[in-house]
Write a protein that holds these residues in place. Sequence first.
Motif, PDB file in Angstrom:
ATOM      1  N   VAL A 133      17.454   8.852  -8.012  1.00 53.98           N
ATOM      2  CA  VAL A 133      16.599   9.023  -6.921  1.00 53.98           C
ATOM      3  C   VAL A 133      16.583   7.877  -5.995  1.00 53.98           C
TER       4      VAL A 133
ATOM      5  N   LEU B 118       2.787   0.638   8.236  1.00 53.49           N
ATOM      6  CA  LEU B 118       3.964   1.721   7.907  1.00 53.49           C
ATOM      7  C   LEU B 118       3.249   2.814   6.883  1.00 53.49           C
ATOM      8  N   ALA B 119       2.867   2.456   5.835  1.00 52.28           N
ATOM      9  CA  ALA B 119       2.278   3.530   4.995  1.00 52.28           C
ATOM     10  C   ALA B 119       1.088   4.385   5.716  1.00 52.28           C
TER      11      ALA B 119
ATOM     12  N   PHE C  11       5.529   5.758  -0.215  1.00 47.51           N
ATOM     13  CA  PHE C  11       5.949   4.840   0.960  1.00 47.51           C
ATOM     14  C   PHE C  11       5.679   3.347   0.327  1.00 47.51           C
ATOM     15  N   SER C  12       6.601   2.778   0.261  1.00 44.14           N
ATOM     16  CA  SER C  12       6.514   1.474  -0.305  1.00 44.14           C
ATOM     17  C   SER C  12       6.366   0.664   1.032  1.00 44.14           C
ATOM     18  N   ALA C  13       5.390  -0.253   1.045  1.00 39.17           N
ATOM     19  CA  ALA C  13       5.370  -1.116   2.152  1.00 39.17           C
ATOM     20  C   ALA C  13       6.179  -2.541   1.548  1.00 39.17           C
ATOM     21  N   SER C  14       6.699  -3.339   2.582  1.00 42.54           N
ATOM     22  CA  SER C  14       7.156  -4.491   2.305  1.00 42.54           C
ATOM     23  C   SER C  14       6.196  -5.804   1.613  1.00 42.54           C
TER      24      SER C  14
ATOM     25  N   VAL D  85       0.827  -0.982  -0.009  1.00 46.80           N
ATOM     26  CA  VAL D  85       0.003   0.062  -0.014  1.00 46.80           C
ATOM     27  C   VAL D  85       0.897   1.333   0.058  1.00 46.80           C
ATOM     28  N   THR D  86       0.568   2.098  -0.961  1.00 45.55           N
ATOM     29  CA  THR D  86       1.414   3.437  -1.015  1.00 45.55           C
ATOM     30  C   THR D  86       0.619   4.507  -0.994  1.00 45.55           C
ATOM     31  N   CYS D  87       0.963   5.361   0.041  1.00 43.51           N
ATOM     32  CA  CYS D  87       0.155   6.575   0.346  1.00 43.51           C
ATOM     33  C   CYS D  87       0.686   7.632  -0.192  1.00 43.51           C
TER      34      CYS D  87
ATOM     35  N   GLY E 181       2.974  -4.189   6.645  1.00 44.09           N
ATOM     36  CA  GLY E 181       3.457  -3.116   6.031  1.00 44.09           C
ATOM     37  C   GLY E 181       2.483  -2.014   5.811  1.00 44.09           C
TER      38      GLY E 181
ATOM     39  N   LEU F 173      18.239   7.435  -2.282  1.00 45.65           N
ATOM     40  CA  LEU F 173      17.299   7.419  -1.060  1.00 45.65           C
ATOM     41  C   LEU F 173      17.626   6.052  -0.133  1.00 45.65           C
TER      42      LEU F 173
ATOM     43  N   LYS G 285       6.507  14.315  -1.842  1.00 44.51           N
ATOM     44  CA  LYS G 285       6.453  13.661  -3.065  1.00 44.51           C
ATOM     45  C   LYS G 285       7.296  12.137  -3.206  1.00 44.51           C
ATOM     46  N   VAL G 286       6.909  11.630  -1.786  1.00 47.98           N
ATOM     47  CA  VAL G 286       7.587  10.253  -1.797  1.00 47.98           C
ATOM     48  C   VAL G 286       6.774   9.249  -1.637  1.00 47.98           C
TER      49      VAL G 286
ATOM     50  N   GLU H 233      11.400  -1.094   4.305  1.00 48.88           N
ATOM     51  CA  GLU H 233      12.155  -1.165   5.594  1.00 48.88           C
ATOM     52  C   GLU H 233      12.100  -2.556   6.089  1.00 48.88           C
TER      53      GLU H 233
ATOM     54  N   ALA I 289       8.937  11.452  -6.405  1.00 46.17           N
ATOM     55  CA  ALA I 289      10.176  11.273  -6.703  1.00 46.17           C
ATOM     56  C   ALA I 289      10.957  10.019  -6.708  1.00 46.17           C
ATOM     57  N   ALA I 290      10.365   9.240  -5.863  1.00 44.44           N
ATOM     58  CA  ALA I 290      10.813   7.902  -5.552  1.00 44.44           C
ATOM     59  C   ALA I 290      10.132   6.952  -4.774  1.00 44.44           C
ATOM     60  N   THR I 291      10.554   5.712  -4.857  1.00 43.63           N
ATOM     61  CA  THR I 291       9.745   4.980  -3.907  1.00 43.63           C
ATOM     62  C   THR I 291      10.873   4.586  -2.875  1.00 43.63           C
ATOM     63  N   LEU I 292      10.483   4.631  -1.522  1.00 43.14           N
ATOM     64  CA  LEU I 292      11.732   4.392  -0.501  1.00 43.14           C
ATOM     65  C   LEU I 292      11.632   2.677  -0.510  1.00 43.14           C
ATOM     66  N   PRO I 293      12.839   2.195  -0.355  1.00 45.11           N
ATOM     67  CA  PRO I 293      12.940   0.925  -0.435  1.00 45.11           C
ATOM     68  C   PRO I 293      12.299   0.400   0.968  1.00 45.11           C
TER      69      PRO I 293
END
Lengths: 343, 176
Positions: B22, B96-97, A118-121, A107-109, B93, B26, A115-116, A229, A223-227
């Motif tokens: 990017v 988290l979001a 949040f990529s969930a595992s 789920v990405t919010c 996960g 990151l 502009k980032v 965590e 801008a990017a998807t965070l890896p």
Amino acid sequence: MYVWLVTNPNANGAMSFKIRYLAALLLILLPVEITRADAGREEAKQWLERMIQAAQSLNYEGTFVYVQGQNLDAMHIVHSGGQHGERQLMSSLNGSMREVLVADNSVTCLLPKQKVAFSASAYKRSPFPISLPRELSKLEESYRFEMLGEDRIAGMETRIIAIQPRDEWRFGYRLWLERQTGLVLRSALLNEKGDMIEQLMFTNVQLKPEIDMTLLTPSTTPAATLPPETKSGDEAVAKSAWSVAKLPAGFTQVMHNRFSAASSSKHPTEHIVFTDSLATISVFLEVLDGTKPLLTGASQIGAMNAFGLVIADHQVVVVGEVPLATVQMIASAIQYAKGSASK
Amino acid sequence: MADKIGEQLSALMDSECEAVEVELALRRLAKDADLRARWQRYHLISDAMKNNIPEMLDADFAKRISKKIAADPPPLQTSLPHLLPSWYKPVTGFALAASVALALIGLRLSQPSATLKPGTLAAVTTPIERRTDAAANSVLESRLNSYLVNHNEYASMNGVHGVLPYVRMVGYESKR
């Protein structure tokens, strides 16, 4: 029938005939009544099964409105299901731009200004529930299913299914399912008085053989998807000083976790979850350490009720989409065993 | 080498990075605490230049939030399949979001002019907190938010609720 029997004490032959006649009539009529109720219930269950399947497998694009209390929101949704996995993009049409992307099992919010993504595992998605009928039957211990007729939503014919609570410990639900597919076109949460406290309704929906992937790309280009965590810190609680002495009928404990909250990293928060297979209730327990309590007494957040109290210098918060009485009841049944292992 | 990263960071701040770059940057940020501190300083500098600095700074705020996010539990997968009906989907996960989302929502309302910047999970929550009168309340609110998020995360696993949990996730904004 009994009156007739008393007033005709001597008409033995006729009486026994009439009794036999009536009994036979009852035998014929009763099953009809039972069958009719059963049929409605069974039909409602089949619709619910279709609904859950439709929610996962259909390709559609649409717009819906969401009403909660005094708030009104409109959102656009694109959903693709099927073999390649579910993908869903929801974006707000009013107010600031908010987007929720469900894709690749995460789920990405996306929220304004930031502009980032949040990529969930990644998580393992359960295969299509095969034992659904059995579980819907379990749900029937706490709720009654009923077909409420037909209605037209977003220009489409729907069947209305009611999920009515059997007691006052939980809210009721009403679902409008599209006739052909079982897709939920409208849903409502009803409080103990039967008033709708939260509603969602499509104003327009299009089923599609295939969804263009560009439609499933957020317009707020991250801008990017965070890896993802790697998470740590939470653990299942085997032994706790806390227990809930009595639960409202139908609710069972499904989880007891401990996690560290940022605001009180010294003391982990305990989280206990109860469910009746539909409604969810959470109990949060956190050491106050002399700090100000977060919540004491009753509070309402959206469709949720919460109740806070302080026990043995711990903040206790009970929250759920259930009537206030239910969170209150659980709050009052929480017990703290001094000296028990809380670590 | 170090300068190259510096360049990358400022490009990232100005959203002038290629997507691939990017991601690399990151990932780096996520691993390197010093780099994160630097990232935070860059933002502070930028905020200072834009005259966007509050009277007081709480340098540890991002750290605390980041800690909380790292510790935020995914649903307990081991216990779920046995205890929950099969229409519950495990969503590790999600917390988290969602918690980031609501934490941000709570924050934005208490400090409407503060900008939120990309970066590591730590940097995502704004490194600067305005210490207004509402600050203490907002901390309480965000803690309460984190409870609600944790709760909703479990509610969202129930397929019968459809898209509602996601709506509740972003629908709160107008109310807070």
